[in-house]
Design a protein around this motif. Structure first.
Motif, PDB file in Angstrom:
ATOM      1  N   VAL A 175       0.695  -1.269  -0.047  1.00  0.00           N
ATOM      2  CA  VAL A 175       0.010   0.042   0.079  1.00  0.00           C
ATOM      3  C   VAL A 175       0.921   1.377  -0.015  1.00  0.00           C
ATOM      4  O   VAL A 175       1.925   1.517   0.634  1.00  0.00           O
TER       5      VAL A 175
ATOM      6  N   ASP B 188      -0.925   6.607   1.613  1.00  0.00           N
ATOM      7  CA  ASP B 188      -2.118   6.252   2.164  1.00  0.00           C
ATOM      8  C   ASP B 188      -1.829   5.570   3.365  1.00  0.00           C
ATOM      9  O   ASP B 188      -2.818   5.932   4.493  1.00  0.00           O
TER      10      ASP B 188
ATOM     11  N   ASN C 196      -4.028   7.368   6.779  1.00  0.00           N
ATOM     12  CA  ASN C 196      -4.662   6.394   7.630  1.00  0.00           C
ATOM     13  C   ASN C 196      -3.921   6.040   9.010  1.00  0.00           C
ATOM     14  O   ASN C 196      -4.569   5.305   9.845  1.00  0.00           O
TER      15      ASN C 196
ATOM     16  N   GLU D 244      -5.685  -2.538  10.572  1.00  0.00           N
ATOM     17  CA  GLU D 244      -5.635  -3.327   9.445  1.00  0.00           C
ATOM     18  C   GLU D 244      -4.328  -3.363   8.784  1.00  0.00           C
ATOM     19  O   GLU D 244      -3.960  -4.334   8.308  1.00  0.00           O
ATOM     20  N   ASP D 245      -3.847  -2.072   8.630  1.00  0.00           N
ATOM     21  CA  ASP D 245      -2.587  -2.002   7.820  1.00  0.00           C
ATOM     22  C   ASP D 245      -1.375  -2.663   8.672  1.00  0.00           C
ATOM     23  O   ASP D 245      -0.298  -3.252   8.295  1.00  0.00           O
TER      24      ASP D 245
ATOM     25  N   ASP E 143     -11.586  -3.437   9.995  1.00  0.00           N
ATOM     26  CA  ASP E 143     -12.037  -3.258   8.613  1.00  0.00           C
ATOM     27  C   ASP E 143     -11.571  -4.528   7.673  1.00  0.00           C
ATOM     28  O   ASP E 143     -10.298  -4.242   7.412  1.00  0.00           O
TER      29      ASP E 143
ATOM     30  N   ASP F 262     -12.138  -5.609   4.916  1.00  0.00           N
ATOM     31  CA  ASP F 262     -11.717  -5.390   3.517  1.00  0.00           C
ATOM     32  C   ASP F 262     -10.638  -4.614   3.298  1.00  0.00           C
ATOM     33  O   ASP F 262      -9.645  -4.899   2.388  1.00  0.00           O
ATOM     34  N   ARG F 263     -10.326  -3.704   3.995  1.00  0.00           N
ATOM     35  CA  ARG F 263      -9.075  -2.949   4.076  1.00  0.00           C
ATOM     36  C   ARG F 263      -7.846  -3.816   4.263  1.00  0.00           C
ATOM     37  O   ARG F 263      -6.923  -3.748   3.609  1.00  0.00           O
TER      38      ARG F 263
ATOM     39  N   ASN G 134      -7.982  -6.731   1.131  1.00  0.00           N
ATOM     40  CA  ASN G 134      -8.196  -6.202  -0.208  1.00  0.00           C
ATOM     41  C   ASN G 134      -7.520  -5.009  -1.020  1.00  0.00           C
ATOM     42  O   ASN G 134      -7.765  -4.634  -1.993  1.00  0.00           O
ATOM     43  N   SER G 135      -6.608  -4.448   0.138  1.00  0.00           N
ATOM     44  CA  SER G 135      -5.875  -3.426  -0.291  1.00  0.00           C
ATOM     45  C   SER G 135      -4.502  -3.699  -0.940  1.00  0.00           C
ATOM     46  O   SER G 135      -3.770  -3.132  -1.495  1.00  0.00           O
TER      47      SER G 135
END
Length: 293
Positions: free
Chosen positions: A105, A109, A113, A130-131, A166, A168-169, A172-173
């Motif tokens: 990522v 970004d 975040n 999430e990251d 999340d 999805d983050r 799917n990032s």
């Protein structure tokens, strides 16, 4: 019986106090480091270490010897001067030029975040959960799954995630290959550490772990030669040569990660060969510098 219970309760209290003391020490070191960088107009992001420890229960320690700080590529040279300054002595700063291969990522970004953690005396910046979970998973894989104890970082981040985590983050990032890496790592935490995935959207996918992956981590955990930092064994030729040899024919997990490969590839050996060719030059230069020192 009551005496035994009282003794166990006292031992538990001592463990909690010790862990709290260690965590407070890490907080103060982190605040000191951030103050040094901010004084030069640099805003780092702390990864691993204290950022992972906050998900651990009070009864479990998560101590780290060094402090991993990531900075923007444009700040990296200036940041190295800060990390090498005498005022940073004792902080054991491990500086990262953004996140390199640990996450795909974009840095902007990730920074946008990121979050500030408040402590007595100031705050430090960390990745959003999430990251950070992605980074922890890939970092663990990058070490070839050698450190079973560090898989607890993934375990506790998933177990103690917030209700608004999340998925999805998190998943799917990144590319489908990296997504598979992440699910397999969490699957390993479930398989070997008992992580409950029933309330997650990956409970079924996480059961599908390639057999070569489980064989590799089990072999690493049984090995009488764990992966150790080269710089920590410069004065022990036997261990140093053993560690160099361990890196010459790379761990298949490490090779797959470094080659941005697929865990489902039929022949993992190609990644190992590619990783050897990829690392020959840099490894030789690093080893030669270490030996000369």
């Amino acid at each position: 019986m009551n005496d035994a219970i009282s003794s166990e309760a006292k031992d538990l209290k001592d463990v909690v106090r010790w862990n709290l003391l260690q965590r407070k020490t890490q907080e103060q070191r982190a605040l000191q480091a951030f103050a040094l960088f901010r004084k030069q107009g640099i805003e780092p992001i702390l990864i691993k270490g204290l950022a992972a420890a906050r998900y651990y229960p009070e009864t479990q320690s998560r101590f780290s010897l060094d402090m991993d700080l990531a900075v923007a590529a444009s700040d990296y040279y200036k940041a190295t001067l800060v990390a090498e300054d005498p005022s940073a002595n004792g902080l054991a700063i491990d500086l990262h030029r953004e996140l390199r291969h640990l996450d795909s990522v974009e840095w902007n970004d990730l920074f946008k975040n990121s979050q500030l953690l408040e402590f007595d005396g100031g705050n430090i910046r960390v990745l959003r959960p999430e990251d950070h979970l992605r980074v922890l998973a890939v970092h663990w894989l990058n070490d070839g799954g050698s450190y079973k104890e560090r898989l607890w970082d993934v375990y506790y981040m998933v177990k103690n995630r917030s209700s608004d985590f999340d998925w999805d983050r998190f998943l799917n990032s990144v590319s489908l290959r990296r997504r598979r890496w992440l699910i397999c790592t969490i699957g390993l935490a479930s398989c070997y550490l008992g992580l409950d995935l029933e309330e997650t959207p990956i409970k079924d996918e996480a059961r599908n772990i390639p057999s070569w992956l489980t064989h590799t981590v089990e072999r690493e955990w049984k090995s009488d030669m764990p992966l150790l930092p080269l710089h920590a064994n410069l004065h022990n030729r036997t261990i140093l040569l053993g560690q160099i040899g361990k890196r010459m024919w790379p761990n298949p997990i490490t090779a797959t990660i470094m080659m941005e490969g697929s865990f489902d590839a039929k022949i993992q050996g190609f990644y190992r060969i590619g990783n050897i060719l990829q690392r020959i030059g840099p490894s030789f230069r690093r080893t030669w510098k270490l030996i000369k020192r």
